[in-house]
Design a protein around this motif. Structure first.
Motif, PDB file in Angstrom:
ATOM      1  N   ARG A   1       0.810  -1.211   0.000  1.00 50.40           N
ATOM      2  CA  ARG A   1       0.000   0.000   0.000  1.00 50.40           C
ATOM      3  C   ARG A   1       0.844   1.262   0.000  1.00 50.40           C
ATOM      4  O   ARG A   1       0.299   2.366   0.015  1.00 50.40           O
ATOM      5  CB  ARG A   1      -0.922   0.004   1.222  1.00 50.40           C
ATOM      6  CG  ARG A   1      -1.917  -1.151   1.257  1.00 50.40           C
ATOM      7  CD  ARG A   1      -2.804  -1.054   2.472  1.00 50.40           C
ATOM      8  NE  ARG A   1      -3.772  -2.148   2.519  1.00 50.40           N
ATOM      9  CZ  ARG A   1      -4.651  -2.315   3.496  1.00 50.40           C
ATOM     10  NH1 ARG A   1      -4.683  -1.462   4.524  1.00 50.40           N
ATOM     11  NH2 ARG A   1      -5.490  -3.333   3.465  1.00 50.40           N
ATOM     12  N   GLY A   2       2.124   1.091   0.041  1.00 52.93           N
ATOM     13  CA  GLY A   2       2.971   2.277   0.142  1.00 52.93           C
ATOM     14  C   GLY A   2       3.968   2.426  -0.969  1.00 52.93           C
ATOM     15  O   GLY A   2       5.066   2.930  -0.764  1.00 52.93           O
TER      16      GLY A   2
ATOM     17  N   THR B   1      10.812  -0.146   3.052  1.00 60.63           N
ATOM     18  CA  THR B   1       9.413   0.049   2.682  1.00 60.63           C
ATOM     19  C   THR B   1       8.815   1.127   3.583  1.00 60.63           C
ATOM     20  O   THR B   1       9.524   1.765   4.367  1.00 60.63           O
ATOM     21  CB  THR B   1       8.625  -1.271   2.809  1.00 60.63           C
ATOM     22  OG1 THR B   1       7.309  -1.090   2.323  1.00 60.63           O
ATOM     23  CG2 THR B   1       8.578  -1.741   4.246  1.00 60.63           C
ATOM     24  N   GLY B   2       7.514   1.301   3.470  1.00 59.78           N
ATOM     25  CA  GLY B   2       6.847   2.313   4.300  1.00 59.78           C
ATOM     26  C   GLY B   2       7.021   3.707   3.732  1.00 59.78           C
ATOM     27  O   GLY B   2       7.587   3.901   2.643  1.00 59.78           O
ATOM     28  N   PRO B   3       6.545   4.740   4.463  1.00 58.64           N
ATOM     29  CA  PRO B   3       6.647   6.133   3.997  1.00 58.64           C
ATOM     30  C   PRO B   3       8.101   6.515   3.735  1.00 58.64           C
ATOM     31  O   PRO B   3       8.948   6.425   4.622  1.00 58.64           O
ATOM     32  CB  PRO B   3       6.062   6.940   5.162  1.00 58.64           C
ATOM     33  CG  PRO B   3       5.194   5.977   5.905  1.00 58.64           C
ATOM     34  CD  PRO B   3       5.857   4.640   5.766  1.00 58.64           C
TER      35      PRO B   3
ATOM     36  N   GLY C   1      10.317   4.980   2.430  1.00 51.98           N
ATOM     37  CA  GLY C   1      11.250   3.878   2.646  1.00 51.98           C
ATOM     38  C   GLY C   1      11.968   3.936   3.977  1.00 51.98           C
ATOM     39  O   GLY C   1      13.083   3.432   4.121  1.00 51.98           O
ATOM     40  N   ARG C   2      11.316   4.519   4.987  1.00 56.72           N
ATOM     41  CA  ARG C   2      11.977   4.721   6.282  1.00 56.72           C
ATOM     42  C   ARG C   2      12.021   3.450   7.122  1.00 56.72           C
ATOM     43  O   ARG C   2      12.839   3.338   8.034  1.00 56.72           O
ATOM     44  CB  ARG C   2      11.273   5.836   7.050  1.00 56.72           C
ATOM     45  CG  ARG C   2      11.336   7.192   6.351  1.00 56.72           C
ATOM     46  CD  ARG C   2      10.764   8.272   7.234  1.00 56.72           C
ATOM     47  NE  ARG C   2      11.611   8.480   8.416  1.00 56.72           N
ATOM     48  CZ  ARG C   2      11.268   9.255   9.441  1.00 56.72           C
ATOM     49  NH1 ARG C   2      10.081   9.848   9.452  1.00 56.72           N
ATOM     50  NH2 ARG C   2      12.078   9.402  10.465  1.00 56.72           N
ATOM     51  N   LEU C   3      11.137   2.490   6.845  1.00 53.30           N
ATOM     52  CA  LEU C   3      11.189   1.220   7.568  1.00 53.30           C
ATOM     53  C   LEU C   3      12.153   0.290   6.839  1.00 53.30           C
ATOM     54  O   LEU C   3      11.956  -0.046   5.672  1.00 53.30           O
ATOM     55  CB  LEU C   3       9.802   0.580   7.644  1.00 53.30           C
ATOM     56  CG  LEU C   3       9.740  -0.796   8.342  1.00 53.30           C
ATOM     57  CD1 LEU C   3      10.143  -0.685   9.800  1.00 53.30           C
ATOM     58  CD2 LEU C   3       8.347  -1.409   8.190  1.00 53.30           C
ATOM     59  N   SER C   4      13.204  -0.135   7.523  1.00 51.57           N
ATOM     60  CA  SER C   4      14.192  -1.034   6.914  1.00 51.57           C
ATOM     61  C   SER C   4      14.311  -2.309   7.735  1.00 51.57           C
ATOM     62  O   SER C   4      14.330  -2.264   8.973  1.00 51.57           O
ATOM     63  CB  SER C   4      15.558  -0.345   6.798  1.00 51.57           C
ATOM     64  OG  SER C   4      16.086  -0.064   8.083  1.00 51.57           O
ATOM     65  N   VAL C   5      14.380  -3.414   7.020  1.00 44.82           N
ATOM     66  CA  VAL C   5      14.500  -4.731   7.650  1.00 44.82           C
ATOM     67  C   VAL C   5      15.717  -5.423   7.036  1.00 44.82           C
ATOM     68  O   VAL C   5      15.768  -5.648   5.824  1.00 44.82           O
ATOM     69  CB  VAL C   5      13.240  -5.588   7.429  1.00 44.82           C
ATOM     70  CG1 VAL C   5      13.383  -6.923   8.144  1.00 44.82           C
ATOM     71  CG2 VAL C   5      11.998  -4.849   7.880  1.00 44.82           C
TER      72      VAL C   5
ATOM     73  N   GLY D   1      13.698   4.844  10.201  1.00 48.36           N
ATOM     74  CA  GLY D   1      14.647   5.949  10.123  1.00 48.36           C
ATOM     75  C   GLY D   1      15.970   5.489  10.722  1.00 48.36           C
ATOM     76  O   GLY D   1      16.516   4.460  10.341  1.00 48.36           O
ATOM     77  N   GLU D   2      16.473   6.247  11.706  1.00 51.93           N
ATOM     78  CA  GLU D   2      17.720   5.888  12.366  1.00 51.93           C
ATOM     79  C   GLU D   2      17.496   5.117  13.659  1.00 51.93           C
ATOM     80  O   GLU D   2      18.446   4.688  14.304  1.00 51.93           O
ATOM     81  CB  GLU D   2      18.529   7.159  12.660  1.00 51.93           C
ATOM     82  CG  GLU D   2      18.931   7.944  11.426  1.00 51.93           C
ATOM     83  CD  GLU D   2      19.817   7.134  10.505  1.00 51.93           C
ATOM     84  OE1 GLU D   2      20.629   6.339  11.015  1.00 51.93           O
ATOM     85  OE2 GLU D   2      19.709   7.299   9.277  1.00 51.93           O
TER      86      GLU D   2
END
Length: 238
Positions: free
Chosen positions: A136-137, A155-157, A159-163, A184-185
């Motif tokens: 969805r993002g 991913t996310g807004p 691409g601030r969510l990183s896995v 983010g950080e």
């Protein structure tokens, strides 16, 4: 002393013989080309539907006419792009099949080796499809890190969510070890990360592959992910 000399063949006769020989060679070459194309076409028909893409087939230097007469192909190479491989899409691969024997409507293969290459773009599509991350993002992106042997999914807004995940072979599958989750950080607490990634698979099953293929090596490359597989004696059905 009398010397006997063999009479010379008339020029016209030599031209006739040369023409006949050239004709025989041309017919033989044409026959080899036709038989090679027909044999390759039969291999392609068996594999195209299973892999969801068109493949190229090569039979080596030995004339296919001789290989067909013996009923066996010593070495067959198969290449394809943008194939579907279990949950993976957009897979480029090269396969070496050793001692392929025709048996009725199937092919018996003594052994096989396959190298599958998955780009960061194709991995991102697989991640989005398998986990719903980024659905969805605007989708997800995957950045390979060969030094740490990790794949970083963003991913996310914005691409601030990183896995960060480290793929490893585990028996007949791939285990995805989650090494870090950040927004983010800031690092996301483990409990919250479990909730966010509840739908994300931690294992990818590779059992029951054609030709009895077994994963032998998994490598994170600058381009994406490389998977090497080996197969034992098996039968490839129509």
């Amino acid at each position: 002393m009398t010397v006997f000399r063999r009479p010379r063949m008339p020029r016209g006769g030599r031209l006739v013989i040369c023409a006949v020989m050239c004709g025989v060679l041309a017919v033989g070459g044409l026959t080899e080309l036709v038989m090679r194309q027909q044999a390759a076409g039969r291999f392609k028909d068996r594999m195209n539907a299973r892999l969801g893409t068109s493949v190229d087939v090569a039979f080596g230097r030995t004339p296919v006419v001789l290989q067909l007469a013996r009923g066996a192909f010593p070495h067959v190479e198969v290449e394809g792009d943008d194939a579907t491989f279990r949950r993976f899409t957009g897979v480029d691969f090269h396969a070496d099949l050793e001692h392929v024997v025709r048996s009725g409507g199937s092919l018996a293969v003594h052994s096989s080796q396959v190298r599958a290459e998955m780009s960061a773009e194709s991995l991102a599509e697989t991640v989005t499809s398998a986990t719903g991350l980024g659905a969805r993002g605007g989708g997800a992106t995957v950045t390979p890190d060969p030094d740490s042997e990790e794949l970083v999914i963003r991913t996310g807004p914005a691409g601030r969510l990183s896995v960060a995940m480290r793929p490893e072979l585990d028996g007949e599958g791939i285990r995805l070890e989650r090494t870090a989750v950040r927004f983010g950080e800031r690092e996301v607490p483990e409990g919250l990360a479990d909730q966010l990634l509840a739908q994300a698979p931690r294992e990818l099953d590779l059992s029951g592959l054609p030709l009895d293929l077994q994963p032998s090596r998994l490598t994170v490359t600058e381009r994406g992910l490389r998977l090497d597989l080996r197969g034992r004696q098996a039968t490839f059905e129509n």
